[in-house]
Design an enzyme around this catalytic site. Structure first.
Site, PDB file in Angstrom:
ATOM      1  CE1 TYR A   1      -9.328  -7.859  -9.441  1.00 23.39           C
ATOM      2  CE2 TYR A   1      -6.978  -8.329  -9.561  1.00 23.39           C
ATOM      3  CZ  TYR A   1      -8.213  -8.551  -8.992  1.00 23.39           C
ATOM      4  OH  TYR A   1      -8.337  -9.454  -7.969  1.00 23.39           O
ATOM      5  N   GLY A   2      -8.975  -3.456  -9.836  1.00 21.86           N
ATOM      6  CA  GLY A   2     -10.240  -3.123  -9.176  1.00 21.86           C
ATOM      7  C   GLY A   2     -10.194  -1.814  -8.435  1.00 21.86           C
ATOM      8  CB  THR A   3     -11.139  -1.029  -4.935  1.00 23.30           C
ATOM      9  OG1 THR A   3     -10.279  -1.977  -4.308  1.00 23.30           O
ATOM     10  CG2 THR A   3     -12.552  -1.585  -5.057  1.00 23.30           C
ATOM     11  CG  LEU A   4      -5.624  -1.173  -4.888  1.00 19.64           C
ATOM     12  CD1 LEU A   4      -4.643  -2.339  -4.867  1.00 19.64           C
ATOM     13  CD2 LEU A   4      -5.223  -0.113  -3.876  1.00 19.64           C
TER      14      LEU A   4
ATOM     15  CD  GLU B   1      -5.980  -6.287  -2.553  1.00 18.59           C
ATOM     16  OE1 GLU B   1      -6.947  -7.053  -2.384  1.00 18.59           O
ATOM     17  OE2 GLU B   1      -6.070  -5.262  -3.248  1.00 18.59           O
TER      18      GLU B   1
END
Length: 116
Positions: free
Chosen positions: A13-16, A76
């Site tokens: 949901y973010g930087t990936l 993570e």
């Protein structure tokens, strides 16, 4: 679902996500599509993070090989996230949720693209 299998589904949901700084970790991964997951709130303070709560979260779902999964998981988990299993329209997937209290700004839409 087990992360010990040959390939693993993950929800990011973010930087990936596509176009984001760490998407290169997903080179060679199979993109299954986008989905919205209920029961999560998105926050941002230096990095995006999701916590359980009333809301929805936009995710991209990928199938990755075991080595890619383990590399991402190590990063993570090492930065305060914890691994959970969520339901998506593509089946069960692993997602990294924040392991502490929410802080920073809540992104009410649940979409990391709103953060500029």
């Amino acid at each position: 679902m087990s992360y010990k299998e040959k390939s693993v589904r993950i929800a990011v949901y973010g930087t990936l996500r596509k176009g984001k700084p760490l998407h290169w970790y997903l080179k060679g991964a199979k993109f299954l599509g986008e989905d919205w997951i209920e029961g999560y709130q998105l926050y941002f303070e230096y990095l995006p993070y999701a916590v359980k709560g009333k809301g929805k979260l936009k995710v991209e779902v990928y199938e990755v090989d075991k080595e890619t999964f383990e590399r991402i998981n190590e990063i993570e988990i090492g930065t305060g996230y914890r691994l959970v299993e969520v339901s998506t329209k593509f089946g069960k997937a692993f997602l990294w949720e924040w392991g502490s209290k929410p802080r920073g700004k809540r992104i009410k839409s649940g979409d990391f693209d709103e953060i500029r």
